[in-house]
Enzyme design. Structure first.
Site, PDB file in Angstrom:
ATOM      1  N   HIS A 274       6.157 -24.443  48.611  1.00  0.00           N
ATOM      2  CA  HIS A 274       5.137 -24.148  49.619  1.00  0.00           C
ATOM      3  C   HIS A 274       4.121 -23.159  49.035  1.00  0.00           C
ATOM      4  CE1 HIS A 274       3.523 -22.052  53.209  1.00  0.00           C
ATOM      5  NE2 HIS A 274       3.699 -23.201  53.818  1.00  0.00           N
TER       6      HIS A 274
ATOM      7  N   ARG B 155       3.122 -20.328  49.857  1.00  0.00           N
ATOM      8  CA  ARG B 155       3.507 -18.915  49.861  1.00  0.00           C
ATOM      9  C   ARG B 155       4.502 -18.586  48.759  1.00  0.00           C
ATOM     10  NH1 ARG B 155       4.820 -15.413  55.090  1.00  0.00           N
ATOM     11  NH2 ARG B 155       5.016 -13.928  53.375  1.00  0.00           N
ATOM     12  N   LYS B 156       4.979 -19.586  48.045  1.00  0.00           N
ATOM     13  CA  LYS B 156       5.906 -19.347  46.943  1.00  0.00           C
ATOM     14  C   LYS B 156       5.119 -19.142  45.642  1.00  0.00           C
ATOM     15  CE  LYS B 156       9.224 -20.051  49.879  1.00  0.00           C
ATOM     16  NZ  LYS B 156       8.478 -20.360  51.100  1.00  0.00           N
ATOM     17  N   SER B 157       5.780 -18.579  44.630  1.00  0.00           N
ATOM     18  CA  SER B 157       5.061 -18.277  43.388  1.00  0.00           C
ATOM     19  C   SER B 157       4.599 -19.544  42.683  1.00  0.00           C
ATOM     20  CB  SER B 157       5.949 -17.438  42.456  1.00  0.00           C
ATOM     21  OG  SER B 157       7.198 -18.060  42.259  1.00  0.00           O
TER      22      SER B 157
END
Length: 382
Positions: A182, A184-186
């Site tokens: 997603h 919002r992940k790195s």
């Protein structure tokens, strides 16, 4: 009211020209659905996380669903999950027809309380699903040591790409694991997920279930001697396939993971240094052994000492142009679970307290030094 002079989001994907150029090959080849780019992404992800198999899916939620099914979870089973996590952790258990059994967390780490998890085991327990929340690995080794034979350990590693417990990578600690891509992940592919495992049978079952239950994948059928023949479908499966467009982006992103984590770790340390004088703000720490992946920088507000409530703090920072969020939510307090199971808010006191008092500050690879200084100065101004 005038608009804030700054706009610092809670997260922003770090993508650019390389990801844009990577899309050319699948677009020009005409192979847009799951294919060679996904397969290459899977191989590289497995290599970097020290596992034999990685199987890409449409999201971490679908990865969790398939991982649970692959270890045999079904109606009548129980799966132990932490009460403080994203709702998808518990939802995936319900998708299997099983029952989520909530346990509290350790508020110092935000991760599953191992003693409570072991105490919650019953004859119906099929799996335990610790969450490596915000990028910090749960104590899987101690959990594993206390599990009886036949109880699977499935890691919810949504936030933990690149995290380590000791020398072992997240995703290699249990029977299977699920990761998220997603934004919002790195590492991101827009949406997307990955199941990792060292178990050949689990990997084979996940591959089959993600493709409608087909006996052979579409790319293998097309490359075979009789591409005109249809596969057999003798098990009920799902359409959880990642596209080759996402796989191409993932291949570029995964090579940046080490750099992403290193930069986040530097700024997490800087936050801890510059905010360490605030006795009303408990800050996250690096693990004694291993590596935090720093998907998020989540603090806890001490309401007895803080100048304002957590929610008022979030409001003031929002007005200043700084996005914040609660760390995540206490799942037992959400409408569906509250009505289905009747838990009072205090049933899991640490999860309840973190639901009310956790605070995620902006930490991502698109922030500038000036952004970080502005966040810290704004918090001190409270």
């Amino acid at each position: 009211m005038s608009a804030p002079s700054r706009d610092i989001p809670i997260a922003r994907p770090c993508v650019g020209e390389e990801e844009w150029q990577a899309l050319r090959e699948p677009i020009m080849s005409g192979w847009l659905t799951q294919g060679p780019q996904v397969e290459a992404f899977e191989r590289r992800f497995a290599e970097l996380h020290g596992v034999r198999h990685a199987v890409a899916t449409t999201s971490c939620t679908t990865a969790l669903h398939l991982a649970l099914l692959a270890v045999g979870t079904g109606p009548g089973d129980e799966v132990i999950v932490p009460a403080f996590t994203w709702v998808a952790t518990a939802n995936a258990v319900l998708y299997c027809g099983a029952t989520p059994v909530f346990v509290d967390i350790d508020p110092a780490t935000f991760n599953m309380d191992v003693d409570q998890a072991l105490a919650a085991l019953t004859e119906r327990t099929r799996a335990v699903m610790p969450v490596h929340l915000f990028g910090l690995c749960a104590d899987v080794a101690r959990l594993r040591a206390g599990l009886p034979e036949g109880v699977a350990l499935v890691e919810d590693a949504a936030c933990a790409a690149g995290a380590r417990a000791g020398e072992r990578c997240a995703g290699s600690l249990g029977d299977a694991a699920a990761f998220s891509f997603h934004p919002r992940k790195s590492v991101t592919t827009g949406e997307g997920g990955m199941v990792t495992t060292d178990d050949e049978a689990i990997a084979a079952r996940v591959r089959r279930l993600r493709n409608h239950g087909a006996s052979i994948s579409e790319e293998r059928r097309h490359a075979g001697p009789k591409p005109y023949l249809m596969a057999d479908y003798d098990v009920l499966g799902f359409n959880y396939r990642m596209t080759d467009l996402q796989g191409a982006v993932g291949l570029v992103q995964i090579e940046k993971l080490e750099g992403f984590i290193a930069a986040r770790a530097r700024w997490a340390a800087w936050y801890r240094e510059r905010l360490g004088d605030l006795d009303w703000l408990r800050l996250p720490q690096e693990p004694a052994h291993g590596r935090h992946a720093w998907q998020a920088f989540v603090c806890t507000v001490d309401t007895a000492r803080a100048p304002v409530t957590r929610n008022e703090m979030m409001e003031r920072l929002h007005v200043a142009g700084i996005a914040t969020r609660p760390g995540t939510h206490a799942v037992h307090m959400l409408g569906h679970y509250r009505e289905q199971y009747g838990f009072p808010p205090q049933a899991f006191p640490a999860a309840h307290a973190c639901d009310r008092n956790s605070l995620a500050l902006p930490l991502h690879n698109a922030m500038s030094e000036d952004d970080y200084v502005y966040v810290v100065d704004s918090i001190h101004a409270l």
